[in-house]
Design a protein around this motif. Structure first.
Motif, PDB file in Angstrom:
ATOM      1  N   CYS A 462      21.874 117.115 -15.389  1.00 35.89           N
ATOM      2  CA  CYS A 462      23.289 116.729 -15.435  1.00 35.89           C
ATOM      3  C   CYS A 462      24.149 117.857 -15.997  1.00 35.89           C
ATOM      4  N   SER A 463      23.615 118.579 -16.979  1.00 31.46           N
ATOM      5  CA  SER A 463      24.333 119.704 -17.596  1.00 31.46           C
ATOM      6  C   SER A 463      24.581 120.811 -16.565  1.00 31.46           C
ATOM      7  N   ARG A 466      27.310 119.801 -14.243  1.00 30.44           N
ATOM      8  CA  ARG A 466      28.653 119.912 -14.846  1.00 30.44           C
ATOM      9  C   ARG A 466      29.155 121.351 -14.779  1.00 30.44           C
ATOM     10  N   GLU A 566      23.245 111.238 -20.008  1.00 31.48           N
ATOM     11  CA  GLU A 566      23.637 112.461 -19.306  1.00 31.48           C
ATOM     12  C   GLU A 566      23.731 113.651 -20.245  1.00 31.48           C
ATOM     13  N   GLN A 567      23.765 113.360 -21.552  1.00 33.41           N
ATOM     14  CA  GLN A 567      23.765 114.424 -22.555  1.00 33.41           C
ATOM     15  C   GLN A 567      22.847 114.029 -23.694  1.00 33.41           C
TER      16      GLN A 567
END
Length: 568
Positions: A462-463, A466, A566-567
């Motif tokens: 996810c990172s 982004r 997600e983080q």
């Protein structure tokens, strides 16, 4: 899996052209192998079984097959000794798989086996007035994961928490409460106080033999509807359910029914009547039983000599009620393996009663949660409380977040997801039939084959997304999928549907847990050696692959009952 089917069909068509039409696709699938090393291809077909039919040596047959098979999805075929090795068209297939994942999202891997039919799942089933121990974790998380897997396969799962809310233990507990209980203490800390009373009863009973009789007497009064006994029983039940509900919420598990043992008190006479009508009951030492000699099984006890009904009577009543109420296509009982004989007897009795649907009932056994190599015992007070383990896991997760990412938004929620996930995953990655030694340390390891490792891999994907600007549609170059590291991921994405199917067929969530570990390891190897965000004509293909991994990891974790932050 589509591409595996293509290889199987290609082999069958070629064999027919060579004069062999006796090999079915199922037979070919049974002997088709996945080579141990990637450089040996995606599939390997051994030719030993064809030697007799073709009167040729297996290496020669392999050569013949190699020259006669041709398909747009098969890039290369090699004959190596008696094996035919198939190499799939990486770019073409890789692009197709990734697009399938991106378009279907969480529906990727879904099957329609169940066609919306109901499937009842008996899980968790803790005992009222006793703490929710680690011993109940297995039934709860295995059952919940199976419900998710069944839903993924097109069934409508009905999760039933068959509470242990009846039996002589309540007579003992009422006795203990009346002798040593304190209303204020119980109100302040219900489960802890009720457990202490239960343990004390058994300690005192060893010194005072008549205490057991008093316990039985109070249970008899409860069965007869005694006002005081009923009032205490209801209070114990309500307080216990409040405690349990808090733990279920923490684990994100919901139920459709909390109908426990007491619910079937007025439904057991019908079972006895039906067995009588069908002339299946016989007497044995004053007790009423159904003989099961034809199954080489001991007789199934229906009524004790004193007229009391047993667990089997109750489970027969529950089966009839659930079939009428839910019209299940299958019924699963996620209960420890020590109950195997009991469920076999119940299923056999239902079959003798003429209920063909008994063949759709399955006992899903599992190994025990051990402490110091021994079974945990509530009676002796040797329990590890699940809630305490979950809280400890959440604390450790919060500590790790504080050390690694102190500025993380929503730290508390992430710590909860990671801590609870660590405990659930540790159970589900094990084969369900194996015993598990309770180890807080092993559960809370945040590296290696653990839930937090898979969750962290998802957060890492996810990172990257982004940071990069993903375009899901467009004409891009997919040459990067030729790379062995990318193909290792793509091969696993291809297998997701197969893994779900195997987990369904074998009632085994560990297959999905192991799959998420394999996918995480393949992705981390890719991440560690490939410049994903490098600005070139391959960047979008790489980002699409990352997105596909994130979607499948999240879905794999969801099927197991875990959240995917997600983080982290």
């Amino acid at each position: 899996m589509k591409y595996k089917k293509i290889v199987i069909s290609s082999i069958q068509d070629t064999l027919i052209s060579m004069g062999i039409d006796s090999f079915s696709k199922e037979e070919i699938e049974k002997i088709l192998e996945v080579p141990p090393k990637q450089e040996m291809g995606d599939y390997a077909f051994p030719c030993f079984l064809l030697a007799k039919k073709l009167r040729k040596a297996p290496p020669q047959i392999a050569q013949d097959l190699m020259f006669n098979i041709n398909h747009e999805y098969i890039e290369k075929i090699e004959a190596v000794g008696p094996y035919v090795n198939f190499f799939l068209a990486k770019q073409k297939i890789g692009h197709e798989i990734v697009m399938e994942v991106l378009n279907q999202k969480e529906k990727f891997g879904s099957l329609s086996i169940g066609n919306g039919k109901n499937i009842s799942i008996d899980l968790s089933s803790p005992n009222i007035a006793k703490p929710f121990s680690m011993g109940h974790l297995r039934s709860t998380v295995i059952g919940n994961a199976l419900a998710n897997i069944m839903e993924k396969c097109g069934f409508t799962p009905i999760k039933i928490n068959h509470l242990g809310d009846w039996g002589t233990q309540f007579g003992k507990l009422i006795t203990a409460y009346k002798m040593w209980g304190n209303e204020e203490k119980v109100k302040a800390n219900p489960i802890k106080e009720l457990l202490a009373l239960y343990v004390r009863f058994h300690e005192e009973a060893e010194k005072t033999p008549g205490l057991e009789d008093t316990g039985r007497l109070w249970f008899k009064r409860l069965e007869e509807g005694d006002k005081e006994a009923l009032s205490l029983w209801k209070w114990f039940r309500e307080e216990s359910l409040k405690e349990f509900e808090r733990i279920y919420q923490l684990m994100g598990i919901e139920f459709h029914s909390f109908n426990g043992e007491a619910f079937y008190n007025d439904k057991m006479d019908e079972v006895v009547e039906l067995l009588n009508e069908k002339q299946l009951l016989s007497e044995s030492d004053g007790a009423m039983v159904v003989t099961l000699d034809e199954h080489e099984s001991p007789p199934c006890l229906i009524k004790k000599s004193d007229g009391a009904t047993l667990y089997a009577t109750r489970d027969l009543a529950a089966s009839l009620f659930r079939k009428r109420e839910y019209d299940f296509a299958k019924a699963l009982y996620v209960v420890g393996r020590e109950q195997s004989l009991h469920f076999n007897q119940v299923f056999h009795v239902l079959k003798k009663m003429g209920y063909e649907w008994s063949e759709d009932m399955h006992h899903i056994p599992f190994g025990m949660m051990l402490k110091d190599g021994k079974k945990m015992s509530t009676r002796k007070g040797k329990v590890v409380l699940l809630e305490e383990v979950l809280e400890e896991a959440i604390k450790l997760a919060a500590k790790n977040i504080e050390e690694r990412n102190p500025n993380l938004a929503d730290k508390e929620e992430v710590a909860k997801r990671v801590g609870v996930g660590a405990v659930i995953f540790h159970d589900l990655k094990n084969d369900r039939l194996h015993d598990i030694e309770f180890s807080l340390e092993a559960m809370l390891t945040f590296e290696g084959e653990t839930g937090p490792y898979v969750q962290y891999t998802h957060a890492r994907a996810c990172s990257i997304l982004r940071k990069g600007k993903l375009e899901e549609q467009g004409l891009f170059s997919y040459e990067t999928y030729e790379d062995d590291r990318a193909w290792a991921i793509l091969s696993l994405l291809m297998k997701f549907e197969d893994v779900i199917k195997h987990a369904y067929n074998q009632f085994d969530p560990s297959q999905i847990a192991k799959y998420t570990i394999d996918l995480s390891q393949a992705f981390n190897k890719y991440y560690g050696t490939v410049q994903i965000l490098k600005e070139d004509d391959q960047q979008q293909a790489r980002l699409q692959l990352v997105k596909a991994v994130a979607i499948v990891l999240k879905e794999g974790l969801r099927l197991l009952g875990l959240k995917a932050p997600e983080q982290m």
